[in-house]
Design a protein around this motif. Structure first.
Motif, PDB file in Angstrom:
ATOM      1  N   ASP A 155       0.592  -0.906   0.237  1.00 24.40           N
ATOM      2  CA  ASP A 155       0.064   0.127  -0.088  1.00 24.40           C
ATOM      3  C   ASP A 155       0.955   1.631   0.180  1.00 24.40           C
ATOM      4  OD1 ASP A 155      -1.982   2.211   0.853  1.00 24.40           O
ATOM      5  OD2 ASP A 155      -2.400   1.369   2.470  1.00 24.40           O
ATOM      6  N   ILE A 156       1.590   1.874  -1.014  1.00 29.07           N
ATOM      7  CA  ILE A 156       1.980   2.753  -1.130  1.00 29.07           C
ATOM      8  C   ILE A 156       1.466   4.302  -0.978  1.00 29.07           C
ATOM      9  CG2 ILE A 156       3.700   1.416  -2.558  1.00 29.07           C
ATOM     10  CD1 ILE A 156       2.598   3.251  -5.337  1.00 29.07           C
ATOM     11  N   ALA A 157       0.032   4.671  -0.819  1.00 26.46           N
ATOM     12  CA  ALA A 157       0.121   5.854  -0.866  1.00 26.46           C
ATOM     13  C   ALA A 157      -0.957   6.002   0.439  1.00 26.46           C
ATOM     14  CB  ALA A 157      -1.301   6.322  -2.187  1.00 26.46           C
ATOM     15  N   ASN A 158      -1.533   4.318   1.473  1.00 26.49           N
ATOM     16  CA  ASN A 158      -1.939   4.074   2.989  1.00 26.49           C
ATOM     17  C   ASN A 158      -2.894   5.222   2.426  1.00 26.49           C
ATOM     18  OD1 ASN A 158       0.410   3.664   4.069  1.00 26.49           O
ATOM     19  ND2 ASN A 158       1.046   5.881   4.833  1.00 26.49           N
ATOM     20  N   ASN A 159      -4.090   4.652   1.538  1.00 27.10           N
ATOM     21  CA  ASN A 159      -5.054   4.576   1.017  1.00 27.10           C
ATOM     22  C   ASN A 159      -6.128   3.181   1.326  1.00 27.10           C
ATOM     23  OD1 ASN A 159      -4.570   3.480  -1.090  1.00 27.10           O
ATOM     24  ND2 ASN A 159      -4.722   4.788  -2.347  1.00 27.10           N
ATOM     25  N   GLY A 160      -5.228   1.753   1.512  1.00 21.28           N
ATOM     26  CA  GLY A 160      -6.143   0.870   1.867  1.00 21.28           C
ATOM     27  C   GLY A 160      -6.048   0.522  -0.089  1.00 21.28           C
ATOM     28  N   SER A 161      -5.478   0.586  -0.310  1.00 17.42           N
ATOM     29  CA  SER A 161      -5.467  -0.603  -1.428  1.00 17.42           C
ATOM     30  C   SER A 161      -4.272  -0.657  -2.224  1.00 17.42           C
ATOM     31  CB  SER A 161      -5.569   0.771  -3.014  1.00 17.42           C
ATOM     32  OG  SER A 161      -6.113  -0.394  -4.493  1.00 17.42           O
ATOM     33  N   LEU A 162      -3.368  -1.853  -2.479  1.00 18.97           N
ATOM     34  CA  LEU A 162      -2.734  -2.363  -2.847  1.00 18.97           C
ATOM     35  C   LEU A 162      -2.191  -1.884  -4.484  1.00 18.97           C
ATOM     36  CD1 LEU A 162      -2.353  -5.872  -2.004  1.00 18.97           C
ATOM     37  CD2 LEU A 162      -1.069  -4.352  -0.394  1.00 18.97           C
ATOM     38  N   ALA A 163      -0.806  -1.845  -4.640  1.00 25.57           N
ATOM     39  CA  ALA A 163       0.164  -1.180  -5.648  1.00 25.57           C
ATOM     40  C   ALA A 163       1.516  -2.150  -5.907  1.00 25.57           C
ATOM     41  CB  ALA A 163       1.029  -0.251  -5.563  1.00 25.57           C
TER      42      ALA A 163
END
Length: 559
Positions: free
Chosen positions: A296-304
């Motif tokens: 989660d590179i943006a700490n938004n709960g979504s994996l990259a």
């Protein structure tokens, strides 16, 4: 013995064995979980380094691979991996190196970045994982190999005193030619299953004219059954350099992604109950996909999702002249098909609102990192955001005979996350080694709260990059599942809720390029962060919550 001279303050063991922590139902964002289960915790306070240098310090380790091969050619040059975990239970994470031309080795961590080398009588290994295969609570070692061998299993025999001993055994039922591997519980029976992939081009070099007709080649899932494994061949064709077990469609089940070399496209299977469904979720993939990484590179709960490939980051005439003969030969030999999703560059997949994926490697500044092998995310500066490190280099006389020693020399590439999921080069971290990296892993090897990096180089000594960056704080977490065979809870999902945001991690056994990750999970965050709760989703879907864990510590959570 290789002694790394640096005086690090010893960590202070607090080991507060607490009664079961109060358990509450997870908050709304963690819906759809099964029953809450109680846990007990113990904590170790980690003493951070008293000085910092805003960079990494490089140490050579007492191990090398590829130095015995006089003339390295294409597939020998693929090198080998490295794994990290606490093999002897002393709190210090140990290292295990694979080798393409000599014995493998354990580097026992004695503390203060001092290591003692022990060779293992296991030759010509490729990948390595440290994982509790038999569920007895002791970590074992598993290698994949060059050529026509299957995996080798080194069972941890325990120890009356001091370090454990290991005995080489077979895994009953496992016969596949294994180059890449991954471990997790894929059928919800509590035991770890194994996925392996062959490298069919290498098999042809070793006398198997038609690997797709050999039942031991391809992508094979080995489900644990009793004391052995039951094989399910998912695909006959494979050029597998990396295998990722990661939830690609958001249904809380681990899916299977195989990174293939050459023109063979990456292969994906989505898990649907006990069935595996072939899928093509990506509009673009890397062409020769070397490694798979996610976070989660943006700490938004979504994996990259990040994959590595070959693309020069320096386009100066001198560098392009070095690359040109190889690139020309590859383009002439490439098989072009309609709607081919493959790009000869790194790919960074980011999820769209509708659940599909888009490639943002170019816009985020990570599409070109050289002839890249392992690429890994990790919060290297403890600011709460995952950074990126990629190791580079290639040596092969038949490909780079126009260069000295047949070697393409490139710097490893470090990228700092700019706190928004974008990346900026970080040359100031002094991670630009030119030593021909292949396998790589990240872990806190000196127990000072930040991630160090270990690289298994080709033809040069392995390296440890000691993290001496300044600032930030951390929490490290070990999970223990006493009543299950998956004793380190491989596949568990961890969410740390803080005053500065929400951070997500998972527990893995093997990943990246031929390498093994520590079961100990690392969170970084700003120094003034208040930790609110650590939420755990165990591999069987059950959940636990630890309220207000303490920063700058190593937390063991036992189910």
């Amino acid at each position: 013995m290789n002694i790394l001279h640096r005086c690090v303050p010893m960590f202070v063991t607090v080991c507060l064995l607490l009664a079961c922590q109060p358990i509450r139902q997870p908050v709304a964002e963690s819906a759809n979980l099964a029953q809450a289960v109680p846990v007990r915790t113990s904590a170790v306070e980690l003493t951070q380094a008293s000085t910092c240098e805003e960079s990494f310090t490089t140490h050579a380790l007492d191990f090398s691979t590829g130095t015995r091969i006089r003339e390295i050619r294409t597939y020998e040059s693929n090198g080998a991996g490295v794994a990290v975990n606490d093999l002897d239970g002393d709190g210090d994470l140990d290292l295990v190196f694979a080798s393409v031309d000599r014995e493998s080795a354990i580097l026992w961590n004695e503390g203060n970045l001092t290591f003692v080398t022990q060779t293992l009588d296991d030759l010509y290994t490729r990948g390595v994982a440290i994982v509790d295969v038999d569920g007895d609570g002791a970590l074992d070692i598993v290698f994949t190999h060059r050529g026509l061998e299957t995996v080798s299993f080194w069972r941890n025999q325990g120890a009356d005193a001091g370090r454990p001993t290991f005995a080489r055994e077979s895994l009953p039922g496992v016969t596949a030619y294994a180059y890449a591997m991954a471990w997790a519980d894929l059928n919800n029976d509590g035991a770890l299953d194994l996925v392996v992939g062959s490298y069919n081009t290498d098999l042809r070099q070793n006398g198997i004219k038609a690997p797709v007709e050999d039942e031991n080649a391809g992508i094979i899932l080995y489900a644990r059954q009793g004391d052995g494994f039951m094989a399910q061949r998912l695909a006959p064709d494979a050029e597998a350099l990396s295998i990722g077990l990661v939830d690609l469609n958001g249904d809380q089940a681990l899916d299977l992604w195989v990174a293939n070399d050459f023109d063979l496209q990456d292969q994906v299977w989505l898990r649907n109950g006990v069935e595996w469904e072939v899928a093509k979720p990506f509009a673009n993939t890397s062409h020769s996909t070397m490694s798979i990484e996610w976070g989660d590179i943006a700490n938004n709960g979504s994996l990259a999702l990040f994959t590595t490939d070959m693309k020069p980051f320096d386009t100066s005439p001198e560098i392009m002249a070095a690359w040109e003969p190889m690139m020309k030969a590859m383009m002439e030999g490439a098989i072009h098909v309609a709607d081919d999703p493959q790009l000869m560059e790194n790919v960074l997949q980011v999820r769209n609102p509708d659940g599909t994926w888009r490639n943002e490697a170019v816009v985020r500044g990570v599409d070109a990192t050289g002839w890249s092998w392992a690429g890994k995310f990790g919060d290297l500066d403890n600011d709460g955001y995952l950074d990126l490190y990629v190791v580079n280099g290639m040596v092969a006389l038949n490909m780079f005979g126009h260069l000295p020693n047949g070697e393409l020399v490139e710097e490893n590439q470090a990228f700092r996350n700019t706190s928004d999921g974008m990346f900026a080069p970080a040359p100031e971290w002094k991670l630009g080694a030119t030593t021909g990296g292949r396998g790589m892993t990240m872990a806190d090897l000196d127990n000072d709260g930040d991630l160090d990096i270990v690289v298994n180089n080709m033809r040069q000594a392995a390296q440890l990059f000691e993290n001496r960056l300044c600032g930030g704080s951390n929490l490290q977490v070990d999970l223990r599942w006493q009543d299950g065979q998956n004793t380190n809870a491989i596949g568990a999902q961890l969410t740390l809720r803080t005053s500065h945001g929400v951070y997500q991690r998972d527990v893995r056994a093997a990943g990246g390029y031929l390498s093994g990750d520590p079961a100990r999970v690392h969170f970084g965050f700003p120094a003034d962060t208040e930790l609110l709760a650590l939420e755990i989703v165990w591999p069987d879907g059950a959940s636990s919550v630890v309220e207000a864990p303490t920063a700058n510590g190593w937390l063991t959570v036992t189910r």
